[in-house]
Design a protein around this motif. Structure first.
Motif, PDB file in Angstrom:
ATOM      1  N   MET A 246      -5.502   1.229 -14.442  1.00  0.00           N
ATOM      2  CA  MET A 246      -4.918   0.150 -14.998  1.00  0.00           C
ATOM      3  C   MET A 246      -3.472  -0.234 -14.630  1.00  0.00           C
ATOM      4  O   MET A 246      -2.922  -1.170 -14.997  1.00  0.00           O
ATOM      5  N   ARG A 247      -2.823   1.193 -13.888  1.00  0.00           N
ATOM      6  CA  ARG A 247      -1.395   1.094 -13.557  1.00  0.00           C
ATOM      7  C   ARG A 247      -1.295   0.695 -11.976  1.00  0.00           C
ATOM      8  O   ARG A 247      -0.004   0.436 -11.963  1.00  0.00           O
ATOM      9  N   LEU A 248      -2.406   0.481 -11.286  1.00  0.00           N
ATOM     10  CA  LEU A 248      -2.506   0.342  -9.938  1.00  0.00           C
ATOM     11  C   LEU A 248      -2.149  -1.139  -9.448  1.00  0.00           C
ATOM     12  O   LEU A 248      -2.759  -1.813 -10.167  1.00  0.00           O
ATOM     13  N   ASP A 249      -1.378  -1.300  -8.557  1.00  0.00           N
ATOM     14  CA  ASP A 249      -1.315  -2.805  -8.049  1.00  0.00           C
ATOM     15  C   ASP A 249      -1.882  -2.820  -6.813  1.00  0.00           C
ATOM     16  O   ASP A 249      -1.643  -2.340  -5.747  1.00  0.00           O
ATOM     17  N   VAL A 250      -2.921  -3.395  -6.881  1.00  0.00           N
ATOM     18  CA  VAL A 250      -4.027  -3.614  -6.069  1.00  0.00           C
ATOM     19  C   VAL A 250      -4.062  -5.096  -5.588  1.00  0.00           C
ATOM     20  O   VAL A 250      -5.239  -5.678  -4.722  1.00  0.00           O
ATOM     21  N   ALA A 251      -3.234  -6.091  -5.684  1.00  0.00           N
ATOM     22  CA  ALA A 251      -3.279  -7.431  -5.302  1.00  0.00           C
ATOM     23  C   ALA A 251      -3.163  -7.590  -3.811  1.00  0.00           C
ATOM     24  O   ALA A 251      -2.562  -6.650  -3.131  1.00  0.00           O
ATOM     25  N   PRO A 252      -3.848  -8.551  -3.189  1.00  0.00           N
ATOM     26  CA  PRO A 252      -3.569  -9.065  -1.869  1.00  0.00           C
ATOM     27  C   PRO A 252      -2.280  -9.117  -1.399  1.00  0.00           C
ATOM     28  O   PRO A 252      -2.202  -8.536  -0.254  1.00  0.00           O
ATOM     29  N   ASP A 253      -1.253  -9.482  -2.119  1.00  0.00           N
ATOM     30  CA  ASP A 253       0.039  -9.483  -1.523  1.00  0.00           C
ATOM     31  C   ASP A 253       0.955  -8.206  -1.792  1.00  0.00           C
ATOM     32  O   ASP A 253       2.253  -7.976  -1.449  1.00  0.00           O
ATOM     33  N   ARG A 254       0.257  -7.213  -2.392  1.00  0.00           N
ATOM     34  CA  ARG A 254       0.832  -5.827  -2.330  1.00  0.00           C
ATOM     35  C   ARG A 254       1.734  -5.160  -0.893  1.00  0.00           C
ATOM     36  O   ARG A 254       2.909  -5.090  -1.287  1.00  0.00           O
ATOM     37  N   GLY A 255       0.934  -5.323   0.086  1.00  0.00           N
ATOM     38  CA  GLY A 255       1.542  -4.771   1.495  1.00  0.00           C
ATOM     39  C   GLY A 255       2.798  -5.687   1.635  1.00  0.00           C
ATOM     40  O   GLY A 255       3.842  -4.949   2.113  1.00  0.00           O
ATOM     41  N   ALA A 256       2.814  -6.836   1.558  1.00  0.00           N
ATOM     42  CA  ALA A 256       3.974  -7.763   2.001  1.00  0.00           C
ATOM     43  C   ALA A 256       5.044  -7.482   0.824  1.00  0.00           C
ATOM     44  O   ALA A 256       6.179  -7.515   1.534  1.00  0.00           O
ATOM     45  N   ARG A 257       4.785  -7.478  -0.094  1.00  0.00           N
ATOM     46  CA  ARG A 257       5.938  -7.272  -1.160  1.00  0.00           C
ATOM     47  C   ARG A 257       6.733  -5.704  -0.930  1.00  0.00           C
ATOM     48  O   ARG A 257       7.843  -5.579  -0.836  1.00  0.00           O
ATOM     49  N   LEU A 258       5.583  -4.717  -0.743  1.00  0.00           N
ATOM     50  CA  LEU A 258       6.071  -3.446  -0.447  1.00  0.00           C
ATOM     51  C   LEU A 258       6.969  -3.401   0.523  1.00  0.00           C
ATOM     52  O   LEU A 258       8.046  -2.719   0.715  1.00  0.00           O
TER      53      LEU A 258
ATOM     54  N   GLY B  28      12.645  -3.084   2.987  1.00  0.00           N
ATOM     55  CA  GLY B  28      13.181  -3.595   4.044  1.00  0.00           C
ATOM     56  C   GLY B  28      12.528  -3.212   5.495  1.00  0.00           C
ATOM     57  O   GLY B  28      13.163  -2.828   6.567  1.00  0.00           O
ATOM     58  N   LEU B  29      11.214  -3.041   5.455  1.00  0.00           N
ATOM     59  CA  LEU B  29      10.647  -2.763   6.483  1.00  0.00           C
ATOM     60  C   LEU B  29      10.022  -3.778   7.408  1.00  0.00           C
ATOM     61  O   LEU B  29       9.100  -3.703   8.200  1.00  0.00           O
ATOM     62  N   VAL B  30      10.289  -4.945   6.969  1.00  0.00           N
ATOM     63  CA  VAL B  30       9.811  -6.462   7.721  1.00  0.00           C
ATOM     64  C   VAL B  30      11.295  -7.233   8.006  1.00  0.00           C
ATOM     65  O   VAL B  30      12.139  -7.009   7.164  1.00  0.00           O
TER      66      VAL B  30
END
Lengths: 214, 214
Positions: free
Chosen positions: A191-203, A208-210
């Motif tokens: 329940m603490r995991l963030d698995v949303a589709p936009d997780r990669g984009a936000r991360l 600062g990797l994009v």
């Protein structure tokens, strides 16, 4: 020093060009001439760094995971982050798209190998540490989980790429993880995991990797 | 009548030969001449049934699912059975191996399509019925599950094939399903499912569907 920096930048430009060509045409159809044209460097500069198409493909595979992601409090989040950041980068970054295509090519990979072992090792390490910390269910075998996630993820990205032009890869990766993780993580961790589709984009934005270097 | 039977047998022999060649060499490298030699039929007989390499690939994809599996009391078992019987047949049956290879080929599939929509439709139908019977968890969206299982399974078979020579595909498919099903099936259904690695072999033997016609 400036010369060394220029060499590094040239090498990266060549790899990005090679990735673009491999991602679009596949290994067999791609030519060093195409890559040369896309890179906009001299033949000498290209051959200084890579002496063959095979070396270019190996070079592209080697840099698949060269942007380390930030550590997370919940270790299993780092497995999610690897998958979701790859999913995000597949849409816009030719290096990742070429990595996926090269690794799935039964003929080409005889020459240059595959990026899969690299991803499997990375996830095995993460899951092993998560297991040590008690974040996983007790039956979990780290390498088995790592291989399953890497292979299933690769199937999902291939399906998204070939059936939907990659637009849905982040959504599909998220669906996959949401269905796999309840068999991997303990409920309190789940329940603490963030698995949303936009997780990669936000991360990647936060780190600062994009955007990816052109 | 005997003539019609002979025609059916010839057609099947040609398809098996095409599958063998496609599975080994891939679509681009395969030639109709190779297929002709492998089939051991006349050029006229081959072209009577298939007028191009493209038509041969389409023919191979069309017969991927032409051996209906027995119905099961628990509907979701039928989804498991589709996956595990394909996993088993991938090891020995060139038709299935060619289907997987052709469907994953980004260049070839522009000519002949892919077997994935066929599998997705089949699993969507099964999961929809399972859902109607109350076998699934309430959040389940049948087509989403079907697409996820087909893509993840394809990734697993590709990994097994390219990294381990297919020997482990049944074991890996079983691991995948064991991790996905707790997010799909209700607990009472879950414990009645047979997801063992040898499920495909037993099922096909019981149904008299092996060995595959040569």
């Amino acid at each position: 020093m400036a010369q060394q920096e220029r060499a590094i930048r040239t090498r990266r430009a060549v790899l990005e060009a090679a990735a673009t060509v491999f991602a679009e045409q596949g290994y067999t159809a791609a030519t060093v001439a195409d890559i040369l044209k896309t890179a906009g460097v001299t033949k000498g500069a290209l051959y200084f760094h890579f002496d063959s198409k095979e070396a270019l493909a190996k070079g592209v595979l080697e840099v698949q995971a060269d942007r380390p992601l930030p550590e997370q409090e919940v270790k299993l989040q780092e497995m999610v982050d690897v998958a979701m950041s790859v999913a995000h980068r597949l849409v816009n970054d030719p290096v990742l798209r070429a990595g996926a295509r090269l690794s799935s090519d039964p003929i080409g990979r005889r020459h240059y190998g595959s990026a899969w072992p690299l991803w499997v090792d990375m996830l095995t390490e993460i899951v092993t540490e998560a297991h040590r910390r008690g974040e996983t269910l007790s039956h979990v075998v780290p390498r088995e989980i790592a291989e399953m996630v890497v292979s299933a993820f690769n199937g999902v990205q291939l399906f998204a790429q070939l059936e939907t032009d990659l637009n849905e890869v982040e959504y599909r990766a998220s669906v996959l993880l949401k269905h796999l993780l309840p068999s991997i993580a303990s409920p309190a961790v789940l329940m603490r995991l963030d698995v949303a589709p936009d997780r990669g984009a936000r991360l990647l934005a936060d780190a600062g990797l994009v955007p990816a270097p052109a």
